[in-house]
Design a protein around this motif. Sequence first.
Motif, PDB file in Angstrom:
ATOM      1  N   PHE A  15      20.035 -10.354  -0.748  1.00 35.35           N
ATOM      2  CA  PHE A  15      19.230 -10.227   0.455  1.00 35.35           C
ATOM      3  C   PHE A  15      18.618 -11.574   0.810  1.00 35.35           C
ATOM      4  N   GLN A  16      18.031 -11.622   2.010  1.00 37.48           N
ATOM      5  CA  GLN A  16      17.360 -12.835   2.467  1.00 37.48           C
ATOM      6  C   GLN A  16      15.914 -12.538   2.813  1.00 37.48           C
ATOM      7  N   ILE A  17      15.116 -13.601   2.837  1.00 39.82           N
ATOM      8  CA  ILE A  17      13.682 -13.473   3.045  1.00 39.82           C
ATOM      9  C   ILE A  17      13.247 -14.488   4.082  1.00 39.82           C
ATOM     10  N   THR A  18      12.406 -14.052   5.018  1.00 42.69           N
ATOM     11  CA  THR A  18      11.779 -14.980   5.938  1.00 42.69           C
ATOM     12  C   THR A  18      10.268 -14.791   5.855  1.00 42.69           C
ATOM     13  N   ALA A  19       9.539 -15.523   6.694  1.00 40.33           N
ATOM     14  CA  ALA A  19       8.077 -15.477   6.647  1.00 40.33           C
ATOM     15  C   ALA A  19       7.582 -14.034   6.804  1.00 40.33           C
ATOM     16  N   PRO A  20       6.539 -13.669   6.075  1.00 37.09           N
ATOM     17  CA  PRO A  20       5.709 -14.528   5.220  1.00 37.09           C
ATOM     18  C   PRO A  20       5.966 -14.343   3.713  1.00 37.09           C
ATOM     19  N   TYR A  21       7.162 -13.951   3.311  1.00 39.63           N
ATOM     20  CA  TYR A  21       7.392 -13.526   1.920  1.00 39.63           C
ATOM     21  C   TYR A  21       8.225 -14.486   1.076  1.00 39.63           C
ATOM     22  N   LYS A  22       8.506 -15.710   1.582  1.00 42.20           N
ATOM     23  CA  LYS A  22       9.387 -16.627   0.848  1.00 42.20           C
ATOM     24  C   LYS A  22       8.800 -17.072  -0.491  1.00 42.20           C
ATOM     25  N   ARG A  23       7.492 -17.126  -0.580  1.00 42.02           N
ATOM     26  CA  ARG A  23       6.852 -17.478  -1.860  1.00 42.02           C
ATOM     27  C   ARG A  23       6.578 -16.228  -2.687  1.00 42.02           C
ATOM     28  N   ASP A  24       6.108 -15.179  -2.029  1.00 45.11           N
ATOM     29  CA  ASP A  24       5.715 -13.959  -2.741  1.00 45.11           C
ATOM     30  C   ASP A  24       6.853 -13.359  -3.547  1.00 45.11           C
ATOM     31  N   VAL A  25       8.074 -13.449  -3.015  1.00 44.91           N
ATOM     32  CA  VAL A  25       9.209 -12.788  -3.652  1.00 44.91           C
ATOM     33  C   VAL A  25       9.598 -13.457  -4.972  1.00 44.91           C
ATOM     34  N   MET A  26       9.213 -14.701  -5.166  1.00 43.68           N
ATOM     35  CA  MET A  26       9.679 -15.458  -6.330  1.00 43.68           C
ATOM     36  C   MET A  26       9.287 -14.800  -7.649  1.00 43.68           C
ATOM     37  N   ALA A  27       8.076 -14.260  -7.709  1.00 41.50           N
ATOM     38  CA  ALA A  27       7.585 -13.648  -8.945  1.00 41.50           C
ATOM     39  C   ALA A  27       8.281 -12.329  -9.261  1.00 41.50           C
ATOM     40  N   LEU A  28       9.008 -11.764  -8.301  1.00 41.45           N
ATOM     41  CA  LEU A  28       9.660 -10.471  -8.493  1.00 41.45           C
ATOM     42  C   LEU A  28      11.110 -10.604  -8.939  1.00 41.45           C
ATOM     43  N   LEU A  29      11.608 -11.831  -9.030  1.00 39.50           N
ATOM     44  CA  LEU A  29      13.020 -12.063  -9.354  1.00 39.50           C
ATOM     45  C   LEU A  29      13.195 -12.385 -10.833  1.00 39.50           C
ATOM     46  N   ASP A  30      14.432 -12.264 -11.299  1.00 36.28           N
ATOM     47  CA  ASP A  30      14.729 -12.567 -12.698  1.00 36.28           C
ATOM     48  C   ASP A  30      14.873 -14.063 -12.942  1.00 36.28           C
ATOM     49  N   ALA A  31      15.302 -14.780 -11.922  1.00 45.48           N
ATOM     50  CA  ALA A  31      15.473 -16.229 -12.041  1.00 45.48           C
ATOM     51  C   ALA A  31      15.355 -16.855 -10.661  1.00 45.48           C
ATOM     52  N   VAL A  32      14.873 -18.086 -10.642  1.00 47.73           N
ATOM     53  CA  VAL A  32      14.800 -18.872  -9.409  1.00 47.73           C
ATOM     54  C   VAL A  32      15.460 -20.210  -9.690  1.00 47.73           C
ATOM     55  N   GLU A  33      16.416 -20.593  -8.870  1.00 47.01           N
ATOM     56  CA  GLU A  33      17.138 -21.835  -9.104  1.00 47.01           C
ATOM     57  C   GLU A  33      16.226 -23.052  -8.905  1.00 47.01           C
ATOM     58  N   PRO A  34      16.515 -24.155  -9.612  1.00 46.25           N
ATOM     59  CA  PRO A  34      15.628 -25.320  -9.601  1.00 46.25           C
ATOM     60  C   PRO A  34      15.308 -25.855  -8.209  1.00 46.25           C
ATOM     61  N   GLU A  35      16.283 -25.884  -7.317  1.00 50.90           N
ATOM     62  CA  GLU A  35      16.028 -26.401  -5.976  1.00 50.90           C
ATOM     63  C   GLU A  35      14.993 -25.558  -5.250  1.00 50.90           C
ATOM     64  N   ALA A  36      15.094 -24.243  -5.367  1.00 50.24           N
ATOM     65  CA  ALA A  36      14.114 -23.361  -4.730  1.00 50.24           C
ATOM     66  C   ALA A  36      12.742 -23.529  -5.374  1.00 50.24           C
ATOM     67  N   GLU A  37      12.699 -23.720  -6.685  1.00 55.83           N
ATOM     68  CA  GLU A  37      11.426 -23.984  -7.375  1.00 55.83           C
ATOM     69  C   GLU A  37      10.789 -25.256  -6.834  1.00 55.83           C
ATOM     70  N   ALA A  38      11.600 -26.300  -6.673  1.00 56.10           N
ATOM     71  CA  ALA A  38      11.075 -27.574  -6.189  1.00 56.10           C
ATOM     72  C   ALA A  38      10.544 -27.452  -4.763  1.00 56.10           C
ATOM     73  N   ILE A  39      11.233 -26.706  -3.934  1.00 61.59           N
ATOM     74  CA  ILE A  39      10.802 -26.503  -2.551  1.00 61.59           C
ATOM     75  C   ILE A  39       9.598 -25.568  -2.487  1.00 61.59           C
ATOM     76  N   GLY A  40       9.536 -24.637  -3.425  1.00 57.52           N
ATOM     77  CA  GLY A  40       8.438 -23.681  -3.457  1.00 57.52           C
ATOM     78  C   GLY A  40       8.678 -22.456  -2.614  1.00 57.52           C
ATOM     79  N   ALA A  41       9.951 -22.166  -2.334  1.00 55.11           N
ATOM     80  CA  ALA A  41      10.269 -21.002  -1.505  1.00 55.11           C
ATOM     81  C   ALA A  41      11.689 -20.542  -1.775  1.00 55.11           C
ATOM     82  N   VAL A  42      11.874 -19.224  -1.772  1.00 52.66           N
ATOM     83  CA  VAL A  42      13.196 -18.600  -1.867  1.00 52.66           C
ATOM     84  C   VAL A  42      13.482 -17.934  -0.528  1.00 52.66           C
TER      85      VAL A  42
END
Length: 283
Positions: free
Chosen positions: A63-90
């Motif tokens: 699935f995809q995420i737009t505002a305002p949940y791009k940061r909130d969703v990160m804690a609900l996932l099993d993994a976040v790729e390094p680039e998304a971590e660096a940007i601070g948004a999925v």
Amino acid sequence: MTPDPTRRVALIGRPLRRRHSQVMHDAAFAANGIDARYDLREIEAGEVADFVAQARGPEWLGFQITAPYKRDVMALLDAVEPEAEAIGAVNSVLRAPDGTLVGFNTDAPGFAAAVRRDLGMELGGARVVVAGAGGAAHAVAHAAVSAGAAEVRVVSRTLEPAQALADRVGGVVAGRLDDRALPGALAAADLLVNATTVGMLTPGVVVDPALLGEHAAVFDLVYVPLETELLRAARERGLRAAGGAGMVVAQAVIAFGRWTGVADVTDVMQEAVAPLLEGAAAP
């Protein structure tokens, strides 16, 4: 024998004003004979966790995420790729065969691909000025730094947001739009990027393209309208200029490839979304 269920993808956010993503992905599914559909889900903040749990089901590709949940969703996932971590948004999630969810970000590579395709330039070695310090600017700055840009300068109305971006991404010079150093930086810049909503939600230009050198290019992330005042002014000066429509398509192509393994559906998506882009106007 029971047929395989239709695979699913969705975009979550609030509000969802446009259906560009749905049109592009559904066209690409059809063109490649994939039994899947892309839904738009406008949900409240309290419904995000339940949706993520639902998306672990076997019928989901991701699935995809737009505002305002791009940061909130990160804690609900099993993994976040390094680039998304660096940007601070999925902004995109891949469902693995075992039901685990991996978050990634298509904005940074989508921006780089659009700059290459629409402006004919590479970010490596370029001097880049980014106006704005929000989520889109984080992705742009990360793409430029990762590509080896000679300088990345991010400017906003107040220093704090630009400095927070610089602290997160690294390798970025932070400043204000009224800095005395900005005209000199613009004169030396190879690329000016508008990562604000000026030109879409408000009229005008965030930075005067007359301050740019004759060699410079302009990329406006705004894609509604197709030609903003900034793009018009840049083109009148004879500068290379491109709007955000190319990035919209490029980031969608990247997500589609991750979900399906189909490498390049650019032409299909571009043709499908063109009527929406051409018929759009700023609110």
